[in-house]
Each structure stands twice: as C-alpha cells, then as structure tokens.
Scaffold this active site. Sequence first.
Site, mmCIF file in Angstrom:
data_model
loop_
_atom_site.group_PDB
_atom_site.id
_atom_site.type_symbol
_atom_site.label_atom_id
_atom_site.label_comp_id
_atom_site.label_asym_id
_atom_site.label_seq_id
_atom_site.Cartn_x
_atom_site.Cartn_y
_atom_site.Cartn_z
ATOM 1 N N ARG A 127 14.036 -3.715 17.275
ATOM 2 C CA ARG A 127 13.989 -2.639 16.268
ATOM 3 C C ARG A 127 13.333 -1.360 16.788
ATOM 4 N NH1 ARG A 127 12.999 -7.312 13.061
ATOM 5 N NH2 ARG A 127 14.724 -7.698 11.618
ATOM 6 N N LYS A 149 19.055 12.059 20.679
ATOM 7 C CA LYS A 149 20.360 11.556 20.233
ATOM 8 C C LYS A 149 20.854 10.526 21.236
ATOM 9 C CE LYS A 149 23.509 14.391 18.550
ATOM 10 N NZ LYS A 149 24.333 15.605 18.328
ATOM 11 N N GLU A 191 27.216 23.467 29.801
ATOM 12 C CA GLU A 191 26.169 23.397 28.784
ATOM 13 C C GLU A 191 25.194 24.563 28.908
ATOM 14 O OE1 GLU A 191 25.893 21.448 26.241
ATOM 15 O OE2 GLU A 191 27.249 19.781 26.648
ATOM 16 N N LYS A 235 16.959 24.066 23.926
ATOM 17 C CA LYS A 235 17.264 22.791 23.259
ATOM 18 C C LYS A 235 16.036 22.276 22.521
ATOM 19 C CE LYS A 235 19.555 18.819 22.532
ATOM 20 N NZ LYS A 235 20.255 17.944 23.487
ATOM 21 N N GLU A 245 19.616 16.863 12.866
ATOM 22 C CA GLU A 245 20.884 17.589 12.781
ATOM 23 C C GLU A 245 21.354 17.780 11.333
ATOM 24 O OE1 GLU A 245 25.344 17.304 14.688
ATOM 25 O OE2 GLU A 245 23.701 16.449 15.842
ATOM 26 N N ARG A 249 20.469 22.426 14.139
ATOM 27 C CA ARG A 249 20.811 21.685 15.357
ATOM 28 C C ARG A 249 22.320 21.601 15.577
ATOM 29 N NH1 ARG A 249 17.864 16.168 17.588
ATOM 30 N NH2 ARG A 249 19.169 15.892 19.421
ATOM 31 N N ASN A 253 26.350 22.001 18.943
ATOM 32 C CA ASN A 253 27.695 21.443 19.059
ATOM 33 C C ASN A 253 28.743 22.514 19.398
ATOM 34 O OD1 ASN A 253 27.022 18.716 18.394
ATOM 35 N ND2 ASN A 253 26.787 19.358 16.258
ATOM 36 N N HIS A 256 31.799 21.617 21.278
ATOM 37 C CA HIS A 256 31.870 20.157 21.353
ATOM 38 C C HIS A 256 32.914 19.552 20.418
ATOM 39 C CE1 HIS A 256 28.271 20.727 23.663
ATOM 40 N NE2 HIS A 256 28.087 19.436 23.823
ATOM 41 N N HIS A 260 35.342 17.096 22.107
ATOM 42 C CA HIS A 260 35.450 15.666 21.823
ATOM 43 C C HIS A 260 36.897 15.257 21.576
ATOM 44 C CE1 HIS A 260 30.962 15.320 20.466
ATOM 45 N NE2 HIS A 260 31.102 15.418 21.769
ATOM 46 N N HIS A 273 32.601 15.450 30.478
ATOM 47 C CA HIS A 273 32.163 15.999 29.197
ATOM 48 C C HIS A 273 32.017 17.516 29.256
ATOM 49 C CE1 HIS A 273 30.129 16.370 25.378
ATOM 50 N NE2 HIS A 273 29.078 16.900 25.969
#
Length: 368
Positions: A127, A149, A191, A235, A245, A249, A253, A256, A260, A273
């Site tokens: 956990r 993330k 990036e 960042k 997010e 935040r 993206n 992105h 994606h 990526h």
Amino acid sequence: MNKDNHHIKVSLTSNPYEIVIGKNSLECIGDELCNIGFKKGLKVLVVSNKEVSDHYSDCIIKSLNKNNFNPKLLIIKAGEDQKNQSSIDLIYDAAYEARLERGSLMIALGGGVIGDMTGFAAATWLRGIHVVQIPTTLLAMVDASIGGKTGINHSKGKNLIGAFHQPKLVLIDPKTLFTLPSREFRAGMAEIIKYGVISDLELFELLERENNISDFSTIKERLLIEIIKRSAKSKAEIVVKDEKESGLRAFLNYGHTFGHVIENLCGYGKWLHGEAVAMGMIAVGQLAVQRGLWKEIDSERQKGLIEKAGLPSKWPKLEIESVLSSLQGDKKVKNGKVSFVMPLKIGDVKLFNNISNKEINECLQKIS
C-alpha cells in the site's frame, strides 16, 4: 556532498522533496539518502534496464553499500511496450524476494518508462513504500521523474492505470547523457521546448539562439545544466501549485493529448514519447492559429525550434475516425469533451474543452 550540486525544492505541504542536479552526483546517492533521514540497514530495490545498468548500477550499488544500506538490483526490459502489468509483476516478485518492508525503498534508475513503473510499483507494494527517482534520459530528467505521476499503459490507452506517488528525492546527473542515444536526447528536447512555450519565454529564446540543439555533443555543459535546471524548476513550481492535476498542472499536457493519440494508434515504440509530443505541439499550435488564439509567426517559431532539435513536425497518416475515437479515450476527457492546452503566446497557454471534431479534422489535414 558536492557543493557544486544545484538543489530545487519541491515544496509540497505533505510530501516535500528536493531535485538535486550535478555532475557525478550518482556517486553521492548513499550520502543523499542519509541526508534525508534514511537509516543504516535499509532494504533497497534498484530497478533498471540492461542498457542503463551496464553503465551506472555499479556506481549506485557501491555508494549504497558504502553507506551501509542493503541493496538488490533488478533488471527488466526497456521500452514503452514493456510498460505493462507483466513488468510490474516482476518488480513485485523482486520486492517479495528482497523482503521489502513499508519503510523500505525502491530506486528507479533509468528513463521515464523505468521511472513510471518503479513509481507505480512503490505506490502499490504494501500500500505504498518510498521511491527515489534517478533519471538517466533528458526527457525523464525534466519531466517524468518530477511530480509523482506514476503508471502503466493499458491496451486501450497510455497511462490509464496509475497513481500519484511523490518520490523522496530526484537525483539528476547530466553525465548519464553521455551514453544516451541521440534520438533519445532529441526526444527530451521536445519537453524542454514545451516548457518554453507554456511558461518560459527566456528558455525558448535561449534555445532559438543556439545553432544546434539536436545532439548532446553540440551543447555546452553549462547550457545543458541551465536548461535542465530551468525546466525542472518550471515543473516543480506547477506541481506545488497543483499536485493532483485538478487545474494548472494540466498545462504540462501541452502537446500530449495529440501525442498520446500517435503513440496509441501507431503502436508503443514506433515513436518515442518526445517525438509524439513534438508532433502534438505542432498540431495544437495549428489548432490555436485556426482559432485566432496565437499568431502564425509564433506557430512557425515553434515549428522551427522543433525541427532544429531534429524532431518530427509532420502529422502521421492516421484515419480521422480512429484519431477522434482515441481522443475520447484520453484520461483527461470530462463530460465527453476533450481538453486541449493551447498557446496564446510563447510563454503563456490556456486550457480549452470546447473543440469540435470539425476543427480537429481541419487542423490535422493542414499538418499532414
């Protein structure tokens, strides 16, 4: 401790940590862990891939042993196509064999794929146990390793399975870029350009002034550390303001959402990526021009910088119906509407969620 290291604070209320940037900082990982309170005898699972481990794991293990930690090394396959539950199970098996406890630590030594998977495994094993990120690619240094993330891909989309799990430390050693393939270096530049567009005009102009930003060997060490530091700071500042997010935040993206789609429809691994994000930035820039949100000249400046970095700028041949369907599967869809971060000027962006399929179709036709 290296007095020449740069320290950037990620000042979250509940899980603050530092980003440490410095040449030869890998040799100090044991010291850095002691400095943030980890005790002797701590069980540590270092997760890496062969390409990275062959160069850097000995240094990491030596530093950990020197500081009386108890490290084990796990080597898993590299590549976006390996970012799945099967790889996570390998990490779980190694965690069990190493008898990791709730106070134990996982270290991600590698690029964004290793970082995402190790972070997710740490978030879910017992956990939640501690994780430290040691990114070895430019893209991971300025993006994936910072902000907590974590996740893996699902057959229906990228990063659909994951958790927010902040690291205890991010350790960046630019010397690992010596062994980074040129294509991977260029992917990381995407990036960095992104940070310039969303929040840092000075960074964008700094890159514009350089003659060549497509290869590690053409960038002076001082400049490299400066762009890593500026990007990581950008960042970190956004993460502190919006950890989960829920608003600001989302600006991270930029490029992105379309990126994606490319990764998903072309198959993970065909495009890196950063390459997909570069094409995504071109697409969303065109969308912004169509809407009159930013000037054609700024769109051309963005395209010029992307091409200077040796990145692709032409949208791949994809069926529009497949693109629209993939967009609807994006994890940022709300009430059936896809959100796009679009530029208003270089250094300033805004989130829009009322984009029609007709606009998207027109945009992609123009850049194909």
